[in-house]
Design an enzyme around this catalytic site. Sequence first.
Site, short mmCIF file in Angstrom:
data_model
loop_
_atom_site.label_atom_id
_atom_site.label_comp_id
_atom_site.label_asym_id
_atom_site.label_seq_id
_atom_site.Cartn_x
_atom_site.Cartn_y
_atom_site.Cartn_z
N SER A 1 0.85 -1.19 0.00
CA SER A 1 0.00 0.00 0.00
C SER A 1 0.88 1.24 0.00
O SER A 1 1.92 1.26 0.66
CB SER A 1 -0.89 0.04 1.25
OG SER A 1 -1.68 -1.12 1.30
N GLU B 1 -1.77 -1.27 18.39
CA GLU B 1 -2.51 -0.51 17.39
C GLU B 1 -3.86 -1.14 17.11
O GLU B 1 -4.86 -0.46 16.93
CB GLU B 1 -1.69 -0.42 16.11
CG GLU B 1 -0.37 0.28 16.29
CD GLU B 1 -0.52 1.69 16.84
OE1 GLU B 1 -1.46 2.37 16.42
OE2 GLU B 1 0.29 2.08 17.69
#
Lengths: 403, 345
Positions: A158, A241
């Site tokens: 990405s 996270e």
Amino acid sequence: MDLSWTEEDKAFRAEVRKYLEANAPKDLPEDETANFEARRQWQKKLAEDGWVAIHWPEEFGGRGASLLQTVIYNEEYTRARAPLLVNSLGVGLLGPTLMAHGNDEQKQRYLKKVLSAEEIWCQGFSEPNAGSDLAAIQTRAELDGDEYVLNGQKIWTSYGKYADWMFALVRTDPSAPKHQGISYLLVDMHSPGVEARPLKEITGDSLFAEVFFSDVRVPKANLVGEQNDGWRIAMTTLGFERGAGGLAQSVRLRNSVLDLIGDAQQVRRNGWTAFDDPLSRNKIGKWLVEIEVYRYTTLRAISALVHGGSPGPEASINKIFWSEWHKSFTEDAMDILGPLGRVTTDESGNIDSQRWVREYLFARAGTIYAGTSEIQRNIIAERVLGLPKEPRGDTKTEKAGER
Amino acid sequence: MMDFRPNEDQIQLQKAAADFLSKESTKEVVFAAFDGQDGDSPELYKKMADLGWLALAVPEDKGGLGMGLVEQAVLLEQLGYYAAPGAFFTNACISIPALLALGANDEASAVLDGGKKVAFVIDPEFVIDGHLADSFLVTVNGRVRLIGGSDVEVKPLETIDGTRRAASVEFSEQAGEDLGDVHAVESVVDAATAILCAEMVGGMQKSLDMVLDYVKVRTQFGRPIGSFQSIKHRLADMLLKTEASRSAAYYAAWANQSGADDAALSASVAKAYVSDAAPWVTGQSIQLHGGIGFTWEHEAHLYFKRATMNAALLGDVAFHRERALTLTTSDRSEAASGGGGRSRG
């Protein structure tokens, strides 16, 4: 058990909400490059105001916010439908890794520019032959004097075509058992020998790239932690996270249901609107119910984290829940919206059908990236339920290495 | 302070309940009730009343133990785990709080010491535990009435779950005593709905535990069947649905206890989700046990049947999905009792 927010929590939420209402950009350009630049400017503004990565320590540009405040911030950010952070991989994955395992020079050199989006980061983990079995990576880094020489290929990268830097897992000892010969390296994407080729996805977009390395020279100073300790380094920073993002994810997905409720009122089917059709209502009710249950489960996970627990393999339950939810929800959304929901030209009447087609297709990725649903189920079965492992074909492995 | 974990008192309660029920609500007791005349175990009911469990969530000044809905959820989860037979849930979680909400304190205290049983009538054609009740709470034209059993024609109904049976009832609308407006008991029904979900979670957990034990020791093709991916993935999904159901049940119990804005929504969310998940999880237990799981003597079917029964009580999946949607999209006060024309009974 007490699920109430303190007055302090509420005041913090109000502060975040006020800031985002006043500052979050509403209409971003459609054009991909222009969109990227607009989001880069937005992150720069956020960083100047100290509203990126608020849980980071102040010395690195954060606010030293608590986990619970971070959760509240993420939830409000999503509620305001503020744009996705353009440097989300740098903020979410590289930053915590550097803070935990990087040296002082690395922290000083990289962290501030992560927050300001002055340098965009991509993740170099997956390879053509290392997907679910991530530790099978083959990209080779050989030490030559003060530099590593990189050869190999990464994929599903990405932001690959925009990135200035990549944090990569590379093989530094091919003779060691596969989890033990891996290092965590920071690679300048502008180096000679790096080539990023966009991949076209089933949505027609090119969010991913393939990245090729041909004799790319990387200074030894760009090694994070110890050589051959990269696997452990990559694994230790993922959990936090995931825990802090769960509640925001529930808001994001609930927003989709609310959007569907809006669009279903614009579509006429069988003589009434899709929203008035009992079968459609049952389906919409189902997804509202399930995303609300997802919210409760994330609160439970956050509570465990706040009170000193670790996210552990239970994070796999979270991943399966939202990704499978999203896929099934978009399938029903397409059913409910009917033929008009399949129109991909700009002018499709009252509903944003382009968005539904894209969301429907993109949801297929959610059960693949960051560990497929199948791998997540293996993790749950083996590490939570204690079921025996299946016989494996790679006998050099000393422990399970799935992501 | 955001804390989803059970506190020390709740953990102690859970242990005490598990300890008691593992001895008193044994497989033999449950099967005896299932095969018996009325699905009840009066001895078990009496012992639980003596422990004060019927009055667990009743304020101390009304003769109770002064605990809350979360504690009641903890207790009912254990009753579900041990498939406890009888009318405990309906009396402890609906009739007693409903009588108290209507100010019928004397009637409530007769129930909470275990001497008397009251059934709460939503649909006269199917009154859960109606066959065991001494009197009935009914709703006539928006008013709640308490009618003595002698004024009610009770026809016992056997059900798929031999330990949770019902009755159809007929009564005169003028019979009994007017206790007050039905709005007074709406929050009671939401709270009971949350607690019923906790009971269902108990059955899911027991089913999961039984299967886990089984697939670790059952060997085919030279391997424990629990090492096959098809089995592991099913168990992973069972865990997911069980834990998600637990989150939903306890969230709803807490929200209703604390009078949160989303109390009604959370009850519907929990019931819609758990009513879907519980029959599936308990059904997978039958499947993964193989042939033995299809036999009467194995406990797997007890949990499947209880889950199937409970899924239809206090509003089914369709009712609560519709109510959740209505609560989300329209004015709360209007929507609170609604189910889009669907019936809760």
